[in-house]
Structures are given as structure tokens and as C-alpha cells.
Design an enzyme around this catalytic site. Structure first.
Site, mmCIF file in Angstrom:
data_model
loop_
_atom_site.group_PDB
_atom_site.id
_atom_site.type_symbol
_atom_site.label_atom_id
_atom_site.label_comp_id
_atom_site.label_asym_id
_atom_site.label_seq_id
_atom_site.Cartn_x
_atom_site.Cartn_y
_atom_site.Cartn_z
ATOM 1 N N LYS A 267 -3.669 37.616 12.778
ATOM 2 C CA LYS A 267 -4.548 38.756 12.735
ATOM 3 C C LYS A 267 -5.462 38.681 11.512
ATOM 4 O O LYS A 267 -6.462 39.383 11.430
ATOM 5 C CB LYS A 267 -3.722 40.057 12.611
ATOM 6 C CG LYS A 267 -2.798 40.335 13.757
ATOM 7 C CD LYS A 267 -2.059 41.645 13.420
ATOM 8 C CE LYS A 267 -0.935 41.894 14.388
ATOM 9 N NZ LYS A 267 -0.162 43.076 13.989
ATOM 10 N N ASP B 221 -8.445 33.265 7.552
ATOM 11 C CA ASP B 221 -8.538 34.121 6.369
ATOM 12 C C ASP B 221 -8.302 33.328 5.088
ATOM 13 O O ASP B 221 -9.075 33.406 4.144
ATOM 14 C CB ASP B 221 -7.557 35.313 6.464
ATOM 15 C CG ASP B 221 -6.123 34.896 6.798
ATOM 16 O OD1 ASP B 221 -5.862 33.681 6.950
ATOM 17 O OD2 ASP B 221 -5.259 35.784 6.901
ATOM 18 N N ASP C 165 -3.561 28.049 2.698
ATOM 19 C CA ASP C 165 -2.580 28.032 1.614
ATOM 20 C C ASP C 165 -1.915 26.647 1.600
ATOM 21 O O ASP C 165 -2.471 25.705 1.047
ATOM 22 C CB ASP C 165 -1.603 29.185 1.890
ATOM 23 C CG ASP C 165 -0.573 29.413 0.814
ATOM 24 O OD1 ASP C 165 -0.855 29.194 -0.366
ATOM 25 O OD2 ASP C 165 0.552 29.833 1.151
HETATM 26 P P1 IMP Z 1 -0.773 28.130 5.374
HETATM 27 O O1 IMP Z 1 -0.180 27.727 6.688
HETATM 28 O O2 IMP Z 1 0.256 28.002 4.266
HETATM 29 O O3 IMP Z 1 -2.051 27.453 5.036
HETATM 30 O O4 IMP Z 1 -1.028 29.667 5.421
HETATM 31 C C1 IMP Z 1 -1.930 30.268 6.231
HETATM 32 C C2 IMP Z 1 -1.537 31.691 6.547
HETATM 33 O O5 IMP Z 1 -0.540 32.221 5.670
HETATM 34 C C3 IMP Z 1 -2.726 32.589 6.389
HETATM 35 O O6 IMP Z 1 -3.480 32.653 7.572
HETATM 36 C C4 IMP Z 1 -2.089 33.915 6.031
HETATM 37 O O7 IMP Z 1 -1.750 34.622 7.191
HETATM 38 C C5 IMP Z 1 -0.827 33.535 5.285
HETATM 39 N N1 IMP Z 1 -1.038 33.578 3.835
HETATM 40 C C6 IMP Z 1 -1.081 32.547 2.978
HETATM 41 N N2 IMP Z 1 -1.306 32.950 1.722
HETATM 42 C C7 IMP Z 1 -1.426 34.292 1.785
HETATM 43 C C8 IMP Z 1 -1.678 35.311 0.796
HETATM 44 O O8 IMP Z 1 -1.882 35.071 -0.409
HETATM 45 N N3 IMP Z 1 -1.719 36.582 1.268
HETATM 46 C C9 IMP Z 1 -1.540 36.913 2.568
HETATM 47 N N4 IMP Z 1 -1.311 35.998 3.514
HETATM 48 C C10 IMP Z 1 -1.242 34.696 3.126
#
Ligand code: IMP
Length: 188
Positions: free
Chosen positions: A48, A105, A108
């Protein structure tokens, strides 16, 4: 039941103000307008978190376009990735011949984009091209290499909320991006 009773409760420092975000989104829209002029553009938001960003970005992009959403699972109630990514909602229609921009969004660890194979999936459905657009990039937390073609802001290692980003389903409707107070994490 959540202990948060006021919208701004739990938010420490404001990292990006509403004005900073809106100015950058306008620039990104202008860039997309230039890059995709004369092309059939489809923006695909990952639910979302990207919904707020996507809704501003499409209005900052001054060329004809369509948009759709996919939903993938990555994070549970915790703030660390489970490492498991499932496709929970697929695109509604064929994307053959369309130039796809995946709108995220925040990137990470990179696991969501990598393990969902979204780019590969869309190219296999004969998208004309696939690029990634992320509002926020947290490169210090990266575990897998993910190419970001359009990036709003590079940020340090903070857990941030607001402008679509949540913590346990809350804070998405903040107009700015703030750092969640560490004691909120610790309270769970
Ligand atoms: P990744 O798979 O670790 O790259 O993370 C991606 C997803 O993790 C994003 O689309 C967010 O939904 C969530 N996410 C990662 N870091 C944050 C943060 O600092 N705040 C809120 N959601 C996060």
C-alpha cells in the site's frame, strides 16, 4: 488495540517536509514527462505504501498515462524483512507494448523488488520497457543490488513513516516523512 491516539504521536524528527516532498515529486513528474513523451506509459504502484506518492506523481506527470497496482508481501508486524515475498494482487490488464514504471515508496534491503521478480515478470508479459521509481532510497541497508532509475531522496538508516509509509498500519496519512521514535519500536 493501538496505543497511538494522536496522528503525530510517536514521530520524532521531521525528515522531509510536505513542501520538500511536493517540490521533488514535481521534478520527478517533469522528468518522467520528458522521458516518456510519445510513449504508452503505465505506472505500477506497489501497495500500500506507494499509493500516496503515486497519486501525486501521476498528477505531476503531464503526458497521457495509465496506472495500476500490485500487492506483494514482505514485512509483517515487525520492521525487519521476513525475506518472503508473495504476489498478493496482480495487474488488472495486459501490459503488452507498454512502458512500465514500477513505483515504490522506499527501497530498503532491496528484497521486495528482487524476490518479487516484478521487472522480469513484466518483461515476460511483453512490456516494452520496465524502470523503477522510488521516493526514498536507504542504500546503507541494502542486501541485494536493485537498480533505481528514478529516486526522490536518499536517506540514512532511520525507520520512517508518513506520506504512505506506515508502522503497523498507522501514520500513512501524515503529509510529511518523519522518523519513528525508537521507543515505539521497542514497545512491541
Ligand atoms: P525492502 O524489501 O527491504 O527493500 O523493503 C521495502 C518495503 O519495506 C517498503 O515498500 C516498505 O513497505 C517497507 N519499509 C522499508 N523501510 C521502511 C521504513 O523506514 N518505513 C516504513 N516502511 C519501510
Amino acid at each position: 488495540m493501538s496505543a497511538v491516539t494522536k496522528l503525530h504521536d510517536g514521530v520524532g524528527e521531521v525528515l522531509l517536509t510536505e513542501e520538500q516532498i511536493q517540490a521533488r515529486v514535481r521534478e520527478m513528474g517533469e522528468q518522467l514527462s520528458r522521458d516518456y513523451e510519445g510513449k504508452s506509459l503505465l505506472m505500477v504502484g506497489i501497495l500500500k505504501g506507494s499509493a500516496v506518492f503515486l497519486s501525486d506523481l501521476i498528477r505531476a506527470t503531464k503526458i497521457p498515462l495509465d496506472y495500476d497496482f500490485v500487492a506483494v508481501s514482505s514485512y509483517g508486524a515487525d520492521t525487519r524483512s521476513s525475506g518472503v515475498v508473495r504476489l498478493l494482487k496482480d495487474l488488472d490488464a495486459s501490459i503488452e507494448g507498454q512502458h512500465v514504471v514500477i513505483v515504490e515508496d522506499i527501497v530498503d534491503t532491496g528484497w521486495t523488488l528482487r524476490l518479487s521478480y516484478l521487472s522480469e515478470n513484466m518483461l515476460s508479459r511483453r512490456a516494452a520497457s520496465v524502470k523503477v521509481c522510488a521516493l526514498l532510497d536507504k542504500p546503507c541497508r541494502r542486501r541485494v543490488d536493485v537498480g533505481i532509475d528514478y529516486c526522490g531522496f536518499v536517506i540514512e538508516d532511520h525507520f520512517v513513516v508518513g506520506y504512505g509509509l506506515d508502522y503497523k498500519g498507522l501514520y500513512r496519512n501524515l503529509p510529511y516523512i518523519g522518523v519513528l521514535r525508537p521507543e515505539i519500536h521497542a514497545r512491541q
